[in-house]
Design an enzyme around this catalytic site. Structure first.
Site, PDB file in Angstrom:
ATOM      1  N   ARG A  43      -7.306  10.114  36.153  1.00  0.00           N
ATOM      2  CA  ARG A  43      -6.377  10.172  35.024  1.00  0.00           C
ATOM      3  C   ARG A  43      -7.102  10.790  33.839  1.00  0.00           C
ATOM      4  O   ARG A  43      -8.154  10.324  33.447  1.00  0.00           O
ATOM      5  CB  ARG A  43      -5.878   8.776  34.658  1.00  0.00           C
ATOM      6  CG  ARG A  43      -4.724   8.759  33.674  1.00  0.00           C
ATOM      7  CD  ARG A  43      -3.380   8.969  34.346  1.00  0.00           C
ATOM      8  NE  ARG A  43      -3.040   7.858  35.227  1.00  0.00           N
ATOM      9  CZ  ARG A  43      -2.677   8.004  36.497  1.00  0.00           C
ATOM     10  NH1 ARG A  43      -2.565   9.214  37.025  1.00  0.00           N
ATOM     11  NH2 ARG A  43      -2.387   6.960  37.244  1.00  0.00           N
TER      12      ARG A  43
ATOM     13  N   SER B 233      16.312  47.008   6.280  1.00  0.00           N
ATOM     14  CA  SER B 233      15.313  46.666   5.273  1.00  0.00           C
ATOM     15  C   SER B 233      16.051  46.238   4.006  1.00  0.00           C
ATOM     16  O   SER B 233      17.094  46.794   3.656  1.00  0.00           O
ATOM     17  CB  SER B 233      14.412  47.870   4.975  1.00  0.00           C
ATOM     18  OG  SER B 233      13.637  47.628   3.813  1.00  0.00           O
TER      19      SER B 233
END
Length: 321
Positions: A262, A223
């Site tokens: 398609r 931290s």
């Protein structure tokens, strides 16, 4: 005799042209044809004979998946080996089994690791079994009939599949996206299993629990203002990816409901979702292997937590007796 040549194409120009053309295959074929024509004008006529853009892109995608699967299998093997080592080493290390985040009954840490190993082995088996379906040639021409090749279509497809070392499907699959969805499901499942282990590791690392610790490394898990902390950084990375994987899988599943021969939109969504899901899976497995290989197990904390309820963990045994 077939001569193999390596062609260097301008990727930036290809990307710009693809944005206009609607896919990468159209400008790729144009650029490749021009390159071939420089040395053999006659051969240039055959660069794209019988194929269509989706044939190029789907087959290219399958070839990329084959390479991705190799990376994934290697990291799966690493993670399985590490989980097996932990399962053997801690087969007799007692700890509290937890349900609904509460202590339930005693288990062993080895059992928990064996569960992870078992799931990873199933993913390996699924991937092996699915390859023949997923790693299949797509070659159908404009509408899936190979009409432009006449009666030579099936033979050309067979030769092309053999040349690329791909399985030859019974018919072109450009309009049926189940192969791609199966690949995506496999990837998302691996991420989910890794995330389950990461969630458990993060919970067991809580200060009040302290039963395991992620492997330490310079700069990892600290931290900026609280130097006493050792955060589950690897687990957090895995869990962050796991939050994205279901959405990517859903996008691929939704895209399979396309139109006729398609698609307009559904196929295109795969271009973004599947590569990202594959990248996430690769990263997750690499972090999982690293986490398991260096996991610090603290049997003394497990023992202390077993005593936290003053023996209530044995309530089921007393009740049964």
């Amino acid at each position: 005799m077939i001569h193999r040549r390596t062609f260097i194409l301008a990727s930036a120009a290809l990307a710009d042209a693809a944005a206009v053309a609607g896919n990468t295959a159209i400008p790729l074929v144009k650029m490749l044809t021009a390159k071939v024509a420089q040395s053999d004008p006659e051969a240039a006529k055959w660069v794209h004979c019988g194929a269509t853009s989706q044939d190029v892109m789907d087959t290219g995608l399958v070839l990329q998946l084959r390479e991705a699967f190799e990376v994934i299998e290697n990291d799966l093997a690493r993670a399985m080996a590490a989980a097996a080592t932990l399962a053997r080493a801690h087969r007799d290390t007692p700890m509290a089994g937890r349900t609904w985040l509460q202590q339930a009954l005693p288990i062993t840490f080895g059992l928990k690791m064996a569960g992870t190993l078992d799931a990873l082995m199933r993913h390996r088996d699924r991937l092996t079994e699915a390859k023949s379906r997923i790693l299949a040639l797509q070659f159908g021409g404009a509408a899936g009939t190979l009409a432009s090749l006449g009666d030579k279509g099936p033979e050309v497809a067979r030769l092309l599949a053999a040349r690329l070392n791909l399985s030859l499907p019974d018919m072109p699959w450009h309009g049926q996206r189940d192969r791609i969805l199966e690949a995506a499901g496999l990837l998302a499942g691996i991420v989910a299993t890794a995330a389950k282990l990461a969630r458990d590791a993060a919970l067991l690392m809580q200060t009040e629990v302290g039963e395991v610790l992620e492997p330490a490394a310079p700069g990892r898990g600290g931290s900026s203002t609280m130097p006493h902390k050792r955060n589950p950084a690897l687990s957090a990375t895995i869990l962050g990816a796991a939050g994205l994987a279901p959405q990517l899988l859903a996008a691929i599943a939704a895209g399979g409901a396309g139109e006729h021969e398609r698609f307009a939109g559904g196929w295109q969504s795969e271009w973004l979702a599947l590569p990202e899901l594959a990248r996430l899976t690769g990263g997750v497995l690499s972090r999982l292997a690293e986490l398991l290989e260096g996991l610090e197990v603290r049997p003394e904390r497990m023992s202390a937590n077993l005593d936290a309820t003053g023996g209530l963990l044995m309530a089921e045994a007393v009740q049964m007796a």
